[in-house]
Design an enzyme around this catalytic site. Structure first.
Site, mmCIF file in Angstrom:
data_model
loop_
_atom_site.group_PDB
_atom_site.id
_atom_site.type_symbol
_atom_site.label_atom_id
_atom_site.label_comp_id
_atom_site.label_asym_id
_atom_site.label_seq_id
_atom_site.Cartn_x
_atom_site.Cartn_y
_atom_site.Cartn_z
ATOM 1 N N THR A 165 0.841 -1.205 0.000
ATOM 2 C CA THR A 165 0.000 0.000 0.000
ATOM 3 C C THR A 165 0.874 1.253 0.000
ATOM 4 O O THR A 165 0.631 2.189 -0.768
ATOM 5 C CB THR A 165 -0.940 -0.010 1.225
ATOM 6 O OG1 THR A 165 -1.878 -1.083 1.063
ATOM 7 C CG2 THR A 165 -1.706 1.298 1.354
ATOM 8 N N CYS B 85 -8.854 -6.449 1.962
ATOM 9 C CA CYS B 85 -8.298 -5.161 2.345
ATOM 10 C C CYS B 85 -9.331 -4.081 2.588
ATOM 11 O O CYS B 85 -8.994 -2.970 2.963
ATOM 12 C CB CYS B 85 -7.284 -4.708 1.323
ATOM 13 S SG CYS B 85 -5.957 -5.908 1.179
ATOM 14 N N SER C 69 4.873 -7.271 -1.679
ATOM 15 C CA SER C 69 4.479 -7.356 -0.274
ATOM 16 C C SER C 69 5.023 -8.653 0.306
ATOM 17 O O SER C 69 5.024 -9.689 -0.358
ATOM 18 C CB SER C 69 2.953 -7.350 -0.210
ATOM 19 O OG SER C 69 2.515 -7.704 1.068
ATOM 20 N N ALA C 70 5.481 -8.595 1.556
ATOM 21 C CA ALA C 70 6.063 -9.787 2.180
ATOM 22 C C ALA C 70 5.017 -10.836 2.556
ATOM 23 O O ALA C 70 5.222 -12.028 2.359
ATOM 24 C CB ALA C 70 6.839 -9.390 3.436
ATOM 25 N N HIS C 71 3.873 -10.382 3.082
ATOM 26 C CA HIS C 71 2.964 -11.357 3.702
ATOM 27 C C HIS C 71 2.166 -12.154 2.684
ATOM 28 O O HIS C 71 1.455 -13.084 3.048
ATOM 29 C CB HIS C 71 2.045 -10.691 4.733
ATOM 30 C CG HIS C 71 0.923 -9.878 4.178
ATOM 31 N ND1 HIS C 71 -0.386 -10.239 4.301
ATOM 32 C CD2 HIS C 71 0.921 -8.716 3.492
ATOM 33 C CE1 HIS C 71 -1.159 -9.329 3.732
ATOM 34 N NE2 HIS C 71 -0.386 -8.387 3.239
ATOM 35 N N GLN D 286 0.576 -10.151 -5.946
ATOM 36 C CA GLN D 286 0.031 -11.510 -5.946
ATOM 37 C C GLN D 286 0.850 -12.469 -6.798
ATOM 38 O O GLN D 286 0.803 -13.682 -6.596
ATOM 39 C CB GLN D 286 -1.436 -11.509 -6.412
ATOM 40 C CG GLN D 286 -2.396 -10.880 -5.402
ATOM 41 C CD GLN D 286 -2.566 -11.695 -4.122
ATOM 42 O OE1 GLN D 286 -2.218 -12.874 -4.070
ATOM 43 N NE2 GLN D 286 -3.084 -11.055 -3.074
ATOM 44 N N THR E 90 13.224 4.931 10.650
ATOM 45 C CA THR E 90 14.065 3.811 11.072
ATOM 46 C C THR E 90 13.485 2.521 10.512
ATOM 47 O O THR E 90 12.291 2.271 10.590
ATOM 48 C CB THR E 90 14.152 3.762 12.610
ATOM 49 O OG1 THR E 90 14.684 5.010 13.060
ATOM 50 C CG2 THR E 90 15.055 2.639 13.076
#
Lengths: 348, 348
Positions: free
Chosen positions: B72, B291, B164-166, B144, B202
């Site tokens: 996002t 989402c 995206s990682a997840h 995706q 950070t």
């Protein structure tokens, strides 16, 4: 060989065991917090638990806690496009969005003529100097105060506050914007209804769980008086340095400061040289803020306080926390004063 | 009682053991990646290792990987203020920043008249339909596709990509914007020099370490042919449903699809009812994208493909991954067709 000593807690505090445990537990959850099935609801519950933990630790019950990717994002959300004013001692993440024109006194105190159009930090990351927040303040950067000072957002009198997990023993990369209920604020990240429509994007479950647990543990440490012990150790270090090298300037000594921070100026001995010297001796300390990504130059904070470039380029920050003991800081004092004496001799 | 079955991998994939291990290891590091001392440098090294892992898994060696708080944020960074065009099948995180006016054919394929001013996803989260990306494309949402299809960013011909990682077994709350080297892009989060000045704040060390490890493991699974097995299981589910209930419409059956996704339309049986029914039966599935934060309504994707509101409100997504076996999906098929038959009977 003596073990290394981490004295850079204001850059990032060591991860608390409570945060590790909460993160490890949340790794066992599968699913998206926005999904309506049982797995999604379990993730949602873990996030809401952390939200309540952060709100409680921050004295912000009833306020809105919007989780972000850190205080930098929270600052952008609170300050961008809002035509706010701030002083030169604010973190760049705040100052980037404000007119930097508020006056800073010699003791680091900021004059705020129009609080409702201003952003003022609770405590400075480099000097530890604590501000009196004026009533009606628009935004306060609470990052360095949260976890080290008793903070009750609901009584601070400001509209919005910025906080960060990794400054109080949570993981880096998670923070929050705290808002008085009913504050008008539009999302900057769009494309999902997360965080009550304030901030789109699938939630950082693991980081948020760690933040919640760390905030709870930090509040418990504060209540137990552990930061008064930290202050005594910090003062012990300050006295040791003063006794051995009276030419070291300790910034903000007369002002109200964070209990864990020392900002030392040794005119002519460059901050980055000090950091490297002490690093080789086994001590992690810092010259100014870490957030300029490795670029250690002249302290903008000290410049804003009226120090000249020589002094502002010769500052070292020592910041400690619970668990650091008297012997630790005395060991540091001994190595630091010895190194300073050598550096000073070379300057002549 | 049969164990619950998680069939909602497109909403969030289960966390890979490699990601857990990398995250646990990174919890032992203390420090800020921007600090110059040994502790800071160790954090920096862990982040750079993860960056190399993501680049390698994505076929993006030499491209810039800017870590963000998720796809996002990467979408906002790539698309906001860029006057791009997209189709109605894009995720809201993309569509929110674009003119949504590109044409979608009945099989879900998008026509892109001016690629250099367009954003086009590699694969759709709801239908799994895969697009042919035109050369010179400005932005592609690879979220995706990454980890489920062989993707080589350097050969895709697009300027920027979102990941995206997840979605591939890393943690939620971390992603990246991938840019061809030399792409002009200014930071949206300001106040620090992190991520080569592209993104202040950070770094989310733990999340980034998990992303790197998950990306590497995902690439290794792909190379080992594990997603071909996934495709065979998906096809087995599709055939079972078709055999038992020929009135269930499987979207995109004639198109190139993700190997793990089934989008099923049972006209008149509302998506949210299906999700709740199957949840109570022990299956986690989804109606459309997760989402929208719990708001399950009519699928915007199916509407964009020309389906009427009845069909677009009756869609269910089943998305699987490695480890889901034939017996699992056949158990789902049995319960799903039984529930559909009951629902259908009530409609008459």
């Amino acid at each position: 060989m003596a073990k290394r000593l981490y004295l850079d807690w204001n850059a990032s505090a060591p991860l608390r065991s409570e945060a590790k445990a909460a993160m490890s537990a949340s790794m066992e959850l599968t699913g998206n917090a926005s999904s309506v099935h049982a797995e999604g609801r379990a993730v949602r519950a873990a996030i809401e638990k952390a939200r309540a933990q952060v709100a409680s630790a921050l004295g912000a019950d009833g306020a809105e806690i919007v989780f972000t990717s850190g205080a930098t994002e929270a600052a952008a959300l609170a300050c961008a496009g809002s035509d706010l004013h701030c002083a030169g001692i604010e973190h760049d993440a705040v100052a980037s969005w404000c007119s930097v024109d508020l006056e800073v006194g010699a003791e680091g105190r900021v004059t705020v003529p129009e609080p409702e159009r201003a952003c003022l930090q609770l405590a400075n990351s480099e000097t530890g100097i604590v501000q009196e927040l004026p009533a009606g303040l628009a935004v306060s950067d609470l990052t360095q105060g949260f976890g080290k000072l008793p903070v009750a957002f609901n009584w601070l009198g400001c509209q919005m506050g910025l906080v960060s997990a990794h400054k109080l023993g949570g993981p880096a990369g998670v923070g929050a914007l705290v808002l008085r209920q009913g504050t008008d604020l539009s999302a900057q990240l769009k494309g999902g209804g997360q965080e009550m429509g304030r901030r789109a994007g699938t939630e950082n479950l693991i980081g948020i769980a760690g933040f919640g647990a760390a905030a709870e543990a930090a509040a418990s440490d504060l209540a137990a008086g552990r930061w008064e012990e930290v202050e005594a150790i910090r003062n012990c270090l300050e006295s040791a340095l003063e006794a051995d090298c009276p030419d070291i300037i300790s910034i903000g000594q007369g002002a109200r400061r964070l209990p864990n921070t020392l900002c030392l100026v040794t005119p002519g001995w460059r901050g980055e040289t000090q950091v490297m010297t002490m690093d080789l001796s086994g001590f992690a300390v810092s010259a100014g803020s870490a957030c300029s990504s490795g670029k250690v130059t002249v302290s903008r904070v000290l410049q804003a306080m009226g120090f000249d470039d020589l002094a502002a380029g010769s500052a070292l920050r020592v910041s400690i926390g619970p668990g650091i003991v008297r012997e630790d800081v005395l060991r540091f004092a001994e190595r630091f004063t010895a190194a300073w004496k050598r550096a000073r001799a070379r300057m002549k």
